[in-house]
Design a protein around this motif. Structure first.
Motif, PDB file in Angstrom:
ATOM      1  N   MET A   1       0.857  -1.169   0.000  1.00 51.71           N
ATOM      2  CA  MET A   1       0.000   0.000   0.000  1.00 51.71           C
ATOM      3  C   MET A   1       0.896   1.222   0.000  1.00 51.71           C
ATOM      4  O   MET A   1       1.970   1.204   0.605  1.00 51.71           O
ATOM      5  CB  MET A   1      -0.934   0.006   1.208  1.00 51.71           C
ATOM      6  N   GLY A   2       0.454   2.259  -0.665  1.00 53.81           N
ATOM      7  CA  GLY A   2       1.304   3.430  -0.752  1.00 53.81           C
ATOM      8  C   GLY A   2       0.531   4.717  -0.915  1.00 53.81           C
ATOM      9  O   GLY A   2      -0.677   4.713  -1.158  1.00 53.81           O
ATOM     10  N   TRP A   3       1.281   5.791  -0.752  1.00 55.35           N
ATOM     11  CA  TRP A   3       0.715   7.126  -0.914  1.00 55.35           C
ATOM     12  C   TRP A   3       1.449   7.871  -2.028  1.00 55.35           C
ATOM     13  O   TRP A   3       2.679   7.782  -2.151  1.00 55.35           O
ATOM     14  CB  TRP A   3       0.840   7.915   0.388  1.00 55.35           C
ATOM     15  N   TYR A   4       0.676   8.595  -2.801  1.00 61.90           N
ATOM     16  CA  TYR A   4       1.181   9.474  -3.844  1.00 61.90           C
ATOM     17  C   TYR A   4       0.538  10.838  -3.624  1.00 61.90           C
ATOM     18  O   TYR A   4      -0.443  10.961  -2.896  1.00 61.90           O
ATOM     19  CB  TYR A   4       0.805   8.953  -5.239  1.00 61.90           C
ATOM     20  N   ARG A   5       1.093  11.854  -4.261  1.00 57.61           N
ATOM     21  CA  ARG A   5       0.484  13.171  -4.172  1.00 57.61           C
ATOM     22  C   ARG A   5       0.660  13.927  -5.478  1.00 57.61           C
ATOM     23  O   ARG A   5       1.598  13.680  -6.234  1.00 57.61           O
ATOM     24  CB  ARG A   5       1.075  13.975  -3.013  1.00 57.61           C
ATOM     25  N   GLN A   6      -0.270  14.836  -5.707  1.00 59.89           N
ATOM     26  CA  GLN A   6      -0.215  15.661  -6.908  1.00 59.89           C
ATOM     27  C   GLN A   6      -0.517  17.100  -6.526  1.00 59.89           C
ATOM     28  O   GLN A   6      -1.634  17.423  -6.113  1.00 59.89           O
ATOM     29  CB  GLN A   6      -1.205  15.177  -7.962  1.00 59.89           C
ATOM     30  N   ALA A   7       0.507  17.927  -6.652  1.00 57.05           N
ATOM     31  CA  ALA A   7       0.351  19.348  -6.361  1.00 57.05           C
ATOM     32  C   ALA A   7      -0.227  20.051  -7.582  1.00 57.05           C
ATOM     33  O   ALA A   7      -0.113  19.546  -8.709  1.00 57.05           O
ATOM     34  CB  ALA A   7       1.701  19.948  -5.989  1.00 57.05           C
ATOM     35  N   PRO A   8      -0.831  21.209  -7.395  1.00 59.02           N
ATOM     36  CA  PRO A   8      -1.419  21.941  -8.531  1.00 59.02           C
ATOM     37  C   PRO A   8      -0.388  22.198  -9.617  1.00 59.02           C
ATOM     38  O   PRO A   8       0.707  22.714  -9.353  1.00 59.02           O
ATOM     39  CB  PRO A   8      -1.888  23.246  -7.890  1.00 59.02           C
ATOM     40  N   GLY A   9      -0.727  21.822 -10.832  1.00 59.29           N
ATOM     41  CA  GLY A   9       0.149  22.058 -11.969  1.00 59.29           C
ATOM     42  C   GLY A   9       1.341  21.136 -12.080  1.00 59.29           C
ATOM     43  O   GLY A   9       2.208  21.347 -12.924  1.00 59.29           O
ATOM     44  N   LYS A  10       1.390  20.103 -11.240  1.00 63.30           N
ATOM     45  CA  LYS A  10       2.523  19.191 -11.258  1.00 63.30           C
ATOM     46  C   LYS A  10       2.063  17.764 -11.491  1.00 63.30           C
ATOM     47  O   LYS A  10       0.881  17.439 -11.358  1.00 63.30           O
ATOM     48  CB  LYS A  10       3.309  19.285  -9.947  1.00 63.30           C
ATOM     49  N   VAL A  11       3.019  16.899 -11.840  1.00 63.07           N
ATOM     50  CA  VAL A  11       2.689  15.500 -12.045  1.00 63.07           C
ATOM     51  C   VAL A  11       2.572  14.806 -10.697  1.00 63.07           C
ATOM     52  O   VAL A  11       3.104  15.268  -9.686  1.00 63.07           O
ATOM     53  CB  VAL A  11       3.754  14.802 -12.920  1.00 63.07           C
ATOM     54  N   ARG A  12       1.866  13.692 -10.701  1.00 64.66           N
ATOM     55  CA  ARG A  12       1.720  12.918  -9.478  1.00 64.66           C
ATOM     56  C   ARG A  12       3.065  12.308  -9.104  1.00 64.66           C
ATOM     57  O   ARG A  12       3.768  11.774  -9.962  1.00 64.66           O
ATOM     58  CB  ARG A  12       0.674  11.827  -9.667  1.00 64.66           C
TER      59      ARG A  12
ATOM     60  N   THR B   1       1.481  20.824   0.107  1.00 66.58           N
ATOM     61  CA  THR B   1       0.114  20.999  -0.364  1.00 66.58           C
ATOM     62  C   THR B   1      -0.110  20.193  -1.641  1.00 66.58           C
ATOM     63  O   THR B   1       0.635  20.337  -2.609  1.00 66.58           O
ATOM     64  CB  THR B   1      -0.180  22.480  -0.622  1.00 66.58           C
ATOM     65  N   ALA B   2      -1.127  19.353  -1.617  1.00 66.61           N
ATOM     66  CA  ALA B   2      -1.397  18.478  -2.758  1.00 66.61           C
ATOM     67  C   ALA B   2      -2.650  17.653  -2.471  1.00 66.61           C
ATOM     68  O   ALA B   2      -3.124  17.605  -1.335  1.00 66.61           O
ATOM     69  CB  ALA B   2      -0.216  17.546  -3.012  1.00 66.61           C
ATOM     70  N   VAL B   3      -3.130  16.998  -3.509  1.00 59.36           N
ATOM     71  CA  VAL B   3      -4.113  15.936  -3.314  1.00 59.36           C
ATOM     72  C   VAL B   3      -3.322  14.652  -3.082  1.00 59.36           C
ATOM     73  O   VAL B   3      -2.447  14.306  -3.887  1.00 59.36           O
ATOM     74  CB  VAL B   3      -5.040  15.790  -4.530  1.00 59.36           C
ATOM     75  N   TYR B   4      -3.625  13.972  -2.009  1.00 64.95           N
ATOM     76  CA  TYR B   4      -2.918  12.746  -1.643  1.00 64.95           C
ATOM     77  C   TYR B   4      -3.773  11.549  -2.032  1.00 64.95           C
ATOM     78  O   TYR B   4      -4.945  11.457  -1.650  1.00 64.95           O
ATOM     79  CB  TYR B   4      -2.611  12.734  -0.154  1.00 64.95           C
ATOM     80  N   TYR B   5      -3.157  10.648  -2.774  1.00 66.73           N
ATOM     81  CA  TYR B   5      -3.840   9.455  -3.276  1.00 66.73           C
ATOM     82  C   TYR B   5      -3.247   8.207  -2.643  1.00 66.73           C
ATOM     83  O   TYR B   5      -2.037   8.109  -2.442  1.00 66.73           O
ATOM     84  CB  TYR B   5      -3.695   9.348  -4.787  1.00 66.73           C
TER      85      TYR B   5
END
Length: 121
Positions: A34-45, A90-94
């Motif tokens: 299991m893992g976490w990724y993040r995507q900040a505004p205007g950037k790649v995940r 700051t990002a969306v964390y997936y």
């Protein structure tokens, strides 16, 4: 069907802490990692952290010593404890879960829809 749902995001001041949770449910035979990724505004995940079924962990350099990934195998849940947060976090964390739905099934990645973390300066 498999569902992966993240929770725990929110707004926090720089230097603060948050704890994210991710629960996998449904037809699950076994979970590999299991893992976490993040995507900040205007950037790649980008990848943030991973934990295996045996508890081995890895982190991207930018979060080492600040973030801790852990899991509850019995509940098919993974956590991300984030301390000393910075505005650049700051990002969306997936959440991504690699699992099998049966003993002879291939392992497949399942993603959640993400949870927003905002760190104010």
């Amino acid at each position: 069907q498999v569902q992966v749902v993240e929770s725990g995001g929110g707004l926090v001041q720089s230097g603060g802490s948050l704890r994210l949770s991710c629960a996998a449910s449904g037809r699950i035979f076994s979970i590999n990692f299991m893992g976490w990724y993040r995507q900040a505004p205007g950037k790649v995940r980008e990848w943030v952290a991973t934990i295996t079924s045996g508890g081995s962990t890895r982190y991207v350099d930018s979060v080492k010593d600040r973030f801790t990934i852990s899991r509850d195998n019995a509940e098919n849940t993974v956590f991300l404890s984030m301390n000393s947060l910075k505005p650049e976090d700051t990002a969306v964390y997936y959440c991504k879960t690699n699992l099998r739905v049966g003993p002879s099934a291939y392992a497949v990645d399942y993603w959640g829809k993400g949870t927003l973390v905002t760190v104010s300066s």
